[in-house]
Design an enzyme around this catalytic site. Structure first.
Site, PDB file in Angstrom:
ATOM      1  N   HIS A 164       0.803  -1.222   0.000  1.00  0.00           N
ATOM      2  CA  HIS A 164       0.000   0.000   0.000  1.00  0.00           C
ATOM      3  C   HIS A 164       0.837   1.274   0.000  1.00  0.00           C
ATOM      4  O   HIS A 164       0.285   2.373  -0.083  1.00  0.00           O
ATOM      5  CB  HIS A 164      -0.914   0.026   1.234  1.00  0.00           C
ATOM      6  CG  HIS A 164      -1.984  -1.016   1.209  1.00  0.00           C
ATOM      7  ND1 HIS A 164      -2.830  -1.191   0.153  1.00  0.00           N
ATOM      8  CD2 HIS A 164      -2.349  -1.953   2.129  1.00  0.00           C
ATOM      9  CE1 HIS A 164      -3.675  -2.173   0.404  1.00  0.00           C
ATOM     10  NE2 HIS A 164      -3.399  -2.663   1.594  1.00  0.00           N
ATOM     11  N   GLU A 194      -5.349 -11.362   8.546  1.00  0.00           N
ATOM     12  CA  GLU A 194      -6.210 -10.181   8.411  1.00  0.00           C
ATOM     13  C   GLU A 194      -7.538 -10.488   7.724  1.00  0.00           C
ATOM     14  O   GLU A 194      -8.237  -9.569   7.289  1.00  0.00           O
ATOM     15  CB  GLU A 194      -5.465  -9.069   7.657  1.00  0.00           C
ATOM     16  CG  GLU A 194      -4.793  -9.506   6.370  1.00  0.00           C
ATOM     17  CD  GLU A 194      -3.917  -8.423   5.748  1.00  0.00           C
ATOM     18  OE1 GLU A 194      -3.989  -7.261   6.199  1.00  0.00           O
ATOM     19  OE2 GLU A 194      -3.160  -8.742   4.819  1.00  0.00           O
ATOM     20  N   ASP A 214      -7.672  -4.425   8.272  1.00  0.00           N
ATOM     21  CA  ASP A 214      -8.408  -5.404   7.475  1.00  0.00           C
ATOM     22  C   ASP A 214      -9.110  -6.425   8.355  1.00  0.00           C
ATOM     23  O   ASP A 214     -10.241  -6.846   8.057  1.00  0.00           O
ATOM     24  CB  ASP A 214      -7.455  -6.114   6.504  1.00  0.00           C
ATOM     25  CG  ASP A 214      -7.214  -5.299   5.245  1.00  0.00           C
ATOM     26  OD1 ASP A 214      -8.196  -4.876   4.612  1.00  0.00           O
ATOM     27  OD2 ASP A 214      -6.050  -5.082   4.889  1.00  0.00           O
TER      28      ASP A 214
END
Length: 259
Positions: free
Chosen positions: A47, A149, A175
């Site tokens: 990310h 997650e 998440d």
């Protein structure tokens, strides 16, 4: 033996470690962070804003500080991405969205050379310069960490933790909280379910004898999670702190205007 050469052994030994997160493609900033004394510096290849070529620059910056071990969060369980990350000289990979023991095994094998795995010997590039040319010795200094997650990962938690040669599991609380029904990260209604899940993760990791980490928003939260049974914790990120500190100084500079 340098501090970074012992990172894999300290992690596998379930020592308490504290790391920092890098999301920006800013080698000069990364080098400054890496000199502060964090046990590891995690570089976000999933990310973060840096592209794959930036992984190499980030690892060079971490190594320049000679205090922290560099690890890279790869975009997925793809063995090619894992091998590419390790070829930068990283001491480990963090693999996101692992849903099963089978996926965990694929990730682990991608970090090991034959006969234990599928990693290709890097040859005369940075990994050899940093970790040597003997496959078994390289494997001893590299760790595979998989993220917990998703609901699927919780369902197969013990099997994932039992994956041979897996060094650690790592909770992505954002998440995971969404997977548990949160409308947004930090949703108070999902907090009890998240805390229950975190306890399950630390207990499963302890049973398997592997390390267990979590991403935290600040140092105080990291200390609290370590006290709860996590063996390593990552503190916030460069991009978050840049915005926070800039906002604090702006507010201070304009304090008289508010009076």
């Amino acid at each position: 033996m340098t501090a970074t050469k012992t990172f894999a052994h300290r992690l596998r030994g379930r020592e308490r470690l504290v790391g920092y997160w890098i999301a920006l493609d800013n080698p000069a900033g990364t080098e400054r962070i890496a000199r502060l004394g964090y046990d590891y510096v995690g570089v976000d290849g999933q990310h973060g804003v840096m592209s794959q070529p930036g992984w190499q620059s980030a690892m060079l910056a971490v190594d320049a500080g000679q205090r922290s071990a560099g690890v890279i969060r790869v975009p997925s369980v793809d063995p090619i991405a894992i091998g590419t990350a390790l070829d930068t000289g990283a001491h480990g990979v963090i693999v996101p969205m692992v849903n099963s023991a089978q996926e965990a095994a694929v990730a682990v094998r991608a970090t090991r050379h034959w006969p234990a795995g599928t990693r290709s010997l890097s040859g005369p590039v940075r990994a050899e310069l940093r970790l040597g040319a003997v496959p078994a010795e390289i494997d001893d200094e590299v760790v595979c960490i998989v993220m917990i997650e998703t609901a699927a990962a919780l369902d197969e938690l013990d099997e994932i933790c039992a994956t041979p040669d897996l060094a650690a599991v790592y909770v992505g609380p954002a998440d995971l909280s969404v997977a548990l029904g949160a409308r947004f990260f930090g949703d108070p209604e999902a907090e009890p379910a998240l805390e229950k899940a975190l306890h399950r993760v630390t207990a499963a990791a302890e049973r398997a004898g592997i390390a267990c980490g979590i991403h935290c928003l600040d140092g105080a939260s990291a200390a609290a999670r370590l006290a709860q049974g996590f063996t390593f914790a990552t503190v916030s990120s460069d991009i978050t702190h840049l915005q926070q500190i800039a906002a604090e100084h702006l507010a201070a500079a304009r304090a008289d205007e508010q009076g």
